[in-house]
Scaffold this motif. Structure first.
Motif, mmCIF file in Angstrom:
data_model
loop_
_atom_site.group_PDB
_atom_site.id
_atom_site.type_symbol
_atom_site.label_atom_id
_atom_site.label_comp_id
_atom_site.label_asym_id
_atom_site.label_seq_id
_atom_site.Cartn_x
_atom_site.Cartn_y
_atom_site.Cartn_z
ATOM 1 N N ALA A 1 0.769 -1.221 0.025
ATOM 2 C CA ALA A 1 -0.072 -0.023 -0.095
ATOM 3 C C ALA A 1 0.946 1.385 -0.051
ATOM 4 N N LEU A 2 0.420 2.335 -0.837
ATOM 5 C CA LEU A 2 1.067 3.625 -0.634
ATOM 6 C C LEU A 2 0.369 4.546 0.014
ATOM 7 N N LYS A 3 0.850 5.460 0.595
ATOM 8 C CA LYS A 3 0.141 6.559 1.549
ATOM 9 C C LYS A 3 0.278 8.100 0.710
ATOM 10 N N ASP A 4 0.941 7.958 -0.307
ATOM 11 C CA ASP A 4 1.540 9.446 -0.676
ATOM 12 C C ASP A 4 0.868 9.611 -2.150
ATOM 13 N N THR A 5 0.466 10.674 -2.416
ATOM 14 C CA THR A 5 0.283 11.205 -3.939
ATOM 15 C C THR A 5 0.877 12.516 -4.271
ATOM 16 N N PHE A 6 1.058 12.668 -5.364
ATOM 17 C CA PHE A 6 1.920 13.645 -5.893
ATOM 18 C C PHE A 6 1.223 14.949 -6.805
ATOM 19 N N TYR A 7 1.759 15.872 -7.110
ATOM 20 C CA TYR A 7 1.502 17.000 -8.062
ATOM 21 C C TYR A 7 2.857 17.542 -8.447
ATOM 22 N N ILE A 8 3.143 17.198 -9.737
ATOM 23 C CA ILE A 8 4.365 17.340 -10.409
ATOM 24 C C ILE A 8 4.316 18.626 -11.328
ATOM 25 N N SER A 9 4.867 19.699 -11.201
ATOM 26 C CA SER A 9 4.989 20.617 -12.478
ATOM 27 C C SER A 9 5.944 20.205 -13.290
ATOM 28 N N HIS A 10 5.196 20.379 -14.352
ATOM 29 C CA HIS A 10 6.180 20.010 -15.504
ATOM 30 C C HIS A 10 6.819 21.073 -16.339
ATOM 31 N N GLY A 11 6.279 21.992 -16.258
ATOM 32 C CA GLY A 11 6.674 23.184 -17.144
ATOM 33 C C GLY A 11 6.842 23.272 -18.641
ATOM 34 N N SER A 12 7.921 23.446 -19.186
ATOM 35 C CA SER A 12 8.342 23.561 -20.518
ATOM 36 C C SER A 12 8.818 21.985 -20.990
ATOM 37 N N PRO A 13 8.468 21.663 -22.104
ATOM 38 C CA PRO A 13 8.946 20.287 -22.787
ATOM 39 C C PRO A 13 10.328 20.090 -22.642
ATOM 40 N N THR A 14 10.942 21.333 -22.612
ATOM 41 C CA THR A 14 12.598 21.126 -22.677
ATOM 42 C C THR A 14 13.061 20.602 -21.496
ATOM 43 N N LEU A 15 12.401 20.330 -20.512
ATOM 44 C CA LEU A 15 12.673 19.875 -19.193
ATOM 45 C C LEU A 15 13.089 18.342 -19.551
ATOM 46 N N SER A 16 12.811 17.934 -20.663
ATOM 47 C CA SER A 16 13.317 16.629 -21.293
ATOM 48 C C SER A 16 14.785 16.604 -21.409
ATOM 49 N N ILE A 17 15.188 17.585 -21.753
ATOM 50 C CA ILE A 17 16.892 17.617 -22.268
ATOM 51 C C ILE A 17 17.599 18.632 -21.440
ATOM 52 N N ASP A 18 17.333 19.845 -20.915
ATOM 53 C CA ASP A 18 17.699 20.830 -20.367
ATOM 54 C C ASP A 18 18.226 20.762 -19.023
ATOM 55 N N ASP A 19 19.545 20.510 -18.957
ATOM 56 C CA ASP A 19 19.963 20.362 -17.549
ATOM 57 C C ASP A 19 20.337 21.577 -16.659
ATOM 58 N N SER A 20 19.681 22.655 -17.356
ATOM 59 C CA SER A 20 19.724 24.010 -16.771
ATOM 60 C C SER A 20 18.598 24.087 -15.967
ATOM 61 N N ILE A 21 17.785 23.447 -16.333
ATOM 62 C CA ILE A 21 16.087 23.475 -15.427
ATOM 63 C C ILE A 21 16.174 23.037 -14.008
ATOM 64 N N GLU A 22 16.133 23.640 -13.007
ATOM 65 C CA GLU A 22 16.395 23.005 -11.673
ATOM 66 C C GLU A 22 15.478 21.820 -11.443
ATOM 67 N N ALA A 23 14.169 22.052 -12.169
ATOM 68 C CA ALA A 23 13.309 20.804 -11.607
ATOM 69 C C ALA A 23 13.599 19.595 -12.294
ATOM 70 N N ARG A 24 14.444 19.543 -13.500
ATOM 71 C CA ARG A 24 15.144 18.387 -13.956
ATOM 72 C C ARG A 24 15.783 17.747 -12.823
ATOM 73 N N GLN A 25 16.984 18.014 -12.304
ATOM 74 C CA GLN A 25 17.749 17.485 -11.347
ATOM 75 C C GLN A 25 16.753 16.956 -10.170
ATOM 76 N N PHE A 26 15.715 17.524 -9.804
ATOM 77 C CA PHE A 26 14.923 17.266 -8.556
ATOM 78 C C PHE A 26 13.976 15.927 -9.219
ATOM 79 N N LEU A 27 13.609 15.845 -10.429
ATOM 80 C CA LEU A 27 13.041 14.715 -10.899
ATOM 81 C C LEU A 27 14.039 13.475 -11.076
#
Length: 267
Positions: free
Chosen positions: A2-28
């Motif tokens: 069983a899991l007890k957590d749910t999440f809301y992730i802000s995905h912002g720009s599609p460049t999140l997929s390749i751009d290491d300068s986006i802080e959220a990329r390192q978080f994910l």
């Protein structure tokens, strides 16, 4: 498990997929190590990029990668996220929604994962070996409608399903500024901070009615599609759940990557 957590992730720009300068990329990319080491049995993702009149589920054996963005670097269109589909989960979701009074729930037997779903998952679970089902938002409904969808789906946590909303805490594409030296507009910070305070204080009803309660609500979300996945995540966690801010950054002046974890009080 069983899991007890749910999440809301802000995905912002599609460049999140390749751009290491986006802080959220390192978080994910640190997701399994630092945020959520438990391995879910499957993932139900609610993305702001799939908007239908009625709740709709993708029912496929293998998820195609949908490139629903235009004019970006070629390498982004070469990325793949061929996660297994989750037809069994889709049937379970439909059953729970029907049981909770949602009269019509549709199925799409061809659709894969849009970038609101696959881009964060590409970083969180790069092996693409966990079954994924996607459910749509209803842009002509309100926050309470989506909260009630989440509430109906709460039993999935006991079945090991990770429920994840994917949108953006502030999402106004007309207000983005590509100048790297640009500052964040005051109205962006006001809404972002209001949301943080409301969630951490458990004022979920205020968030359900954010249009009336939040400062600059219409400016932060000219369309509600990227906000409604948050309501689903809250509803699935429950009224007495505890919210935690797990990432905060703002890019291009008007895209907030604020992301939240909701821990159920009854687990």
């Amino acid at each position: 498990m069983a899991l007890k957590d749910t999440f809301y992730i802000s995905h912002g720009s599609p460049t999140l997929s390749i751009d290491d300068s986006i802080e959220a990329r390192q978080f994910l990319k640190s997701w399994k190590k630092d945020v959520f080491p438990q391995r879910p049995s499957s993932i139900l993702v609610i993305s702001g990029h799939w908007d239908t009149k009625f709740p709709t589920l993708n029912v496929v054996d293998v998820n195609d990668t949908i490139y629903d963005f235009y004019g970006f670097p070629r390498q982004m269109y070469q990325l793949k996220y061929p996660a297994p589909g989750a037809p069994k989960l889709a049937r379970r979701v439909k059953e729970l929604l029907k049981k909770s009074g949602f009269g019509r729930v549709d199925e799409d037997k061809k659709r894969g994962l849009d970038h609101g779903a696959w881009v964060p998952l590409f970083l969180m679970y790069p092996e693409a070996d966990i079954p994924v089902c996607q459910i749509s938002v209803q842009g002509d409904k309100d926050g309470t409608h989506h909260y009630n969808i989440g509430k109906a789906l709460a039993p999935l946590k006991d079945e090991g399903v990770l429920i994840m909303g994917s949108g953006s805490a502030v999402h106004n594409l007309r207000a983005i500024n590509l100048d790297p030296n640009s500052t964040v507009a005051p109205w962006v910070l006001e809404f972002d901070n209001w949301l943080k305070d409301a969630l951490l204080e458990g004022r979920y009803e205020d968030v359900n009615h954010y249009e009336q309660k939040a400062p600059n609500a219409k400016k932060a979300h000219p369309w509600p599609d990227h906000f409604y996945p948050l309501h689903v995540a809250i509803g699935a966690a429950g009224q007495n759940s505890k919210a935690k801010l797990i990432h905060s950054s703002i890019d291009m002046g008007a895209l907030s990557y604020a992301s939240y974890q909701f821990t159920s009080a009854d687990n």
